[in-house]
Design a protein around this motif. Structure first.
Motif, PDB file in Angstrom:
ATOM      1  N   ILE A  59      38.073  46.904  47.592  1.00  0.00           N
ATOM      2  CA  ILE A  59      38.921  45.983  47.697  1.00  0.00           C
ATOM      3  C   ILE A  59      40.523  46.654  47.832  1.00  0.00           C
ATOM      4  O   ILE A  59      41.418  46.320  48.454  1.00  0.00           O
ATOM      5  N   VAL A  60      40.688  47.385  46.790  1.00  0.00           N
ATOM      6  CA  VAL A  60      41.802  48.291  46.688  1.00  0.00           C
ATOM      7  C   VAL A  60      42.170  48.960  47.928  1.00  0.00           C
ATOM      8  O   VAL A  60      43.374  49.096  48.437  1.00  0.00           O
ATOM      9  N   ARG A  61      41.248  49.732  48.443  1.00  0.00           N
ATOM     10  CA  ARG A  61      41.337  50.344  49.474  1.00  0.00           C
ATOM     11  C   ARG A  61      41.817  49.489  50.868  1.00  0.00           C
ATOM     12  O   ARG A  61      42.715  50.076  51.766  1.00  0.00           O
ATOM     13  N   GLU A  62      41.168  48.476  50.842  1.00  0.00           N
ATOM     14  CA  GLU A  62      41.658  47.393  51.982  1.00  0.00           C
ATOM     15  C   GLU A  62      43.087  47.007  51.865  1.00  0.00           C
ATOM     16  O   GLU A  62      43.962  46.788  52.922  1.00  0.00           O
ATOM     17  N   LEU A  63      43.242  46.643  50.615  1.00  0.00           N
ATOM     18  CA  LEU A  63      44.992  46.383  50.378  1.00  0.00           C
ATOM     19  C   LEU A  63      45.923  47.291  50.356  1.00  0.00           C
ATOM     20  O   LEU A  63      46.956  46.864  50.690  1.00  0.00           O
ATOM     21  N   ASP A  64      45.360  48.389  50.569  1.00  0.00           N
ATOM     22  CA  ASP A  64      46.022  49.649  50.706  1.00  0.00           C
ATOM     23  C   ASP A  64      46.896  49.551  52.270  1.00  0.00           C
ATOM     24  O   ASP A  64      47.838  49.984  52.476  1.00  0.00           O
ATOM     25  N   HIS A  65      46.471  48.716  53.127  1.00  0.00           N
ATOM     26  CA  HIS A  65      46.809  48.411  54.519  1.00  0.00           C
ATOM     27  C   HIS A  65      47.814  47.495  54.338  1.00  0.00           C
ATOM     28  O   HIS A  65      48.286  47.048  55.524  1.00  0.00           O
ATOM     29  N   GLY A  66      48.238  46.626  53.341  1.00  0.00           N
ATOM     30  CA  GLY A  66      49.036  45.674  53.314  1.00  0.00           C
ATOM     31  C   GLY A  66      48.393  44.353  52.621  1.00  0.00           C
ATOM     32  O   GLY A  66      47.381  44.417  52.510  1.00  0.00           O
ATOM     33  N   PRO A  67      49.094  43.199  52.526  1.00  0.00           N
ATOM     34  CA  PRO A  67      48.642  42.123  51.868  1.00  0.00           C
ATOM     35  C   PRO A  67      47.575  41.625  52.834  1.00  0.00           C
ATOM     36  O   PRO A  67      47.679  41.495  54.156  1.00  0.00           O
ATOM     37  N   ARG A  68      46.634  40.853  52.125  1.00  0.00           N
ATOM     38  CA  ARG A  68      45.623  40.187  52.857  1.00  0.00           C
ATOM     39  C   ARG A  68      45.161  39.068  52.317  1.00  0.00           C
ATOM     40  O   ARG A  68      45.221  38.701  51.192  1.00  0.00           O
ATOM     41  N   ARG A  69      44.856  38.032  53.344  1.00  0.00           N
ATOM     42  CA  ARG A  69      44.197  36.710  52.662  1.00  0.00           C
ATOM     43  C   ARG A  69      42.723  36.926  52.544  1.00  0.00           C
ATOM     44  O   ARG A  69      42.109  37.988  52.859  1.00  0.00           O
ATOM     45  N   PHE A  70      42.070  35.921  51.638  1.00  0.00           N
ATOM     46  CA  PHE A  70      40.882  36.005  51.218  1.00  0.00           C
ATOM     47  C   PHE A  70      39.809  36.225  52.275  1.00  0.00           C
ATOM     48  O   PHE A  70      39.014  37.199  52.502  1.00  0.00           O
ATOM     49  N   ARG A  72      31.482  34.424  46.390  1.00  0.00           N
ATOM     50  CA  ARG A  72      31.558  34.380  44.862  1.00  0.00           C
ATOM     51  C   ARG A  72      31.904  35.827  44.189  1.00  0.00           C
ATOM     52  O   ARG A  72      32.647  35.978  43.560  1.00  0.00           O
ATOM     53  N   MET A  73      31.304  36.924  44.710  1.00  0.00           N
ATOM     54  CA  MET A  73      31.742  38.090  44.114  1.00  0.00           C
ATOM     55  C   MET A  73      32.813  38.678  44.466  1.00  0.00           C
ATOM     56  O   MET A  73      33.787  39.097  43.832  1.00  0.00           O
ATOM     57  N   LEU A  74      33.478  38.352  45.641  1.00  0.00           N
ATOM     58  CA  LEU A  74      35.057  38.715  46.347  1.00  0.00           C
ATOM     59  C   LEU A  74      36.031  37.948  45.472  1.00  0.00           C
ATOM     60  O   LEU A  74      36.864  38.568  44.889  1.00  0.00           O
ATOM     61  N   LEU A 127      38.430  39.796  42.692  1.00  0.00           N
ATOM     62  CA  LEU A 127      39.885  39.687  42.867  1.00  0.00           C
ATOM     63  C   LEU A 127      40.383  39.104  41.576  1.00  0.00           C
ATOM     64  O   LEU A 127      41.489  39.662  41.175  1.00  0.00           O
ATOM     65  N   ARG A 128      39.853  38.409  40.665  1.00  0.00           N
ATOM     66  CA  ARG A 128      40.430  37.930  39.564  1.00  0.00           C
ATOM     67  C   ARG A 128      40.495  38.758  38.460  1.00  0.00           C
ATOM     68  O   ARG A 128      41.463  38.902  37.725  1.00  0.00           O
ATOM     69  N   ASN A 129      39.530  39.796  38.415  1.00  0.00           N
ATOM     70  CA  ASN A 129      39.482  40.750  37.448  1.00  0.00           C
ATOM     71  C   ASN A 129      40.243  41.758  37.813  1.00  0.00           C
ATOM     72  O   ASN A 129      41.157  42.342  37.114  1.00  0.00           O
ATOM     73  N   LEU A 130      40.735  42.153  39.247  1.00  0.00           N
ATOM     74  CA  LEU A 130      41.714  42.845  39.650  1.00  0.00           C
ATOM     75  C   LEU A 130      42.968  42.577  39.223  1.00  0.00           C
ATOM     76  O   LEU A 130      43.972  43.343  39.016  1.00  0.00           O
ATOM     77  N   GLN A 131      43.406  41.334  39.455  1.00  0.00           N
ATOM     78  CA  GLN A 131      44.500  40.486  38.996  1.00  0.00           C
ATOM     79  C   GLN A 131      44.840  40.825  37.602  1.00  0.00           C
ATOM     80  O   GLN A 131      45.803  40.874  37.169  1.00  0.00           O
ATOM     81  N   ARG A 132      43.565  40.261  36.906  1.00  0.00           N
ATOM     82  CA  ARG A 132      43.712  40.269  35.459  1.00  0.00           C
ATOM     83  C   ARG A 132      43.993  41.609  34.823  1.00  0.00           C
ATOM     84  O   ARG A 132      44.947  41.687  33.960  1.00  0.00           O
ATOM     85  N   ASP A 133      43.695  42.609  35.544  1.00  0.00           N
ATOM     86  CA  ASP A 133      43.841  44.036  35.070  1.00  0.00           C
ATOM     87  C   ASP A 133      45.207  44.437  35.420  1.00  0.00           C
ATOM     88  O   ASP A 133      45.587  45.646  35.289  1.00  0.00           O
ATOM     89  N   GLY A 134      45.926  43.890  36.530  1.00  0.00           N
ATOM     90  CA  GLY A 134      47.284  44.204  36.981  1.00  0.00           C
ATOM     91  C   GLY A 134      47.192  44.987  38.172  1.00  0.00           C
ATOM     92  O   GLY A 134      48.507  45.577  38.547  1.00  0.00           O
TER      93      GLY A 134
END
Length: 134
Positions: free
Chosen positions: A42-53, A66-68, A72-79
């Motif tokens: 997910i982090v590697r994909e977002l390196d290309h810019g903001p993405r929708r779900f 569900r896993m996505l 995403l929630r965990n990555l947001q929680r961790d900043g």
């Protein structure tokens, strides 16, 4: 039955102790997040810019909805990522790397490059080990 119940109690305590050790160890704590099956992708994909779900879900083909959502929630929680609600009908949500997520991407990029360079050697070592092990 008492023996089985007795055996469960130490396992629960061991898990609790493991969580305490993980929380006090920065390496374990961070690797638990970025070393899971989906976070790095997910982090590697977002390196290309903001993405929708939906874009993220299509880009990472074998991840469930569900896993996505959970990752995403965990990555947001961790900043590592931010979540922005775009007022539209229906409402849209966009995810992007935060500055900390961008710095993580640098480390993941180095790991991805190392992985690509050493993948054949690792696969060869696995085959050698598997054939030598009874």
């Amino acid at each position: 039955m008492e023996l089985a119940e007795t055996n469960l109690i130490p396992a629960r305590r061991a898990n609790r102790q493991s969580a305490e050790v993980t929380a006090s160890c920065p390496v374990r704590d961070v690797l638990d997040r970025v070393g899971d099956k989906w976070s790095a992708l997910i982090v590697r994909e977002l390196d290309h810019g903001p993405r929708r779900f939906g874009v993220l879900r299509r880009a990472i083909e074998d991840i469930s909805q569900r896993m996505l959502t959970e990752t995403l929630r965990n990555l947001q929680r961790d900043g590592f990522i931010s979540r922005k609600v775009i007022p539209a009908t229906p409402p849209q949500v966009e995810y992007a790397l935060t500055p900390m997520g961008q710095s993580l991407q640098g480390a993941l990029s180095a790991l991805a490059q190392w992985s690509a360079q050493n993948h054949d050697a690792i696969r060869s070592a696995r085959l050698t080990y598997d054939h030598a092990t009874p």
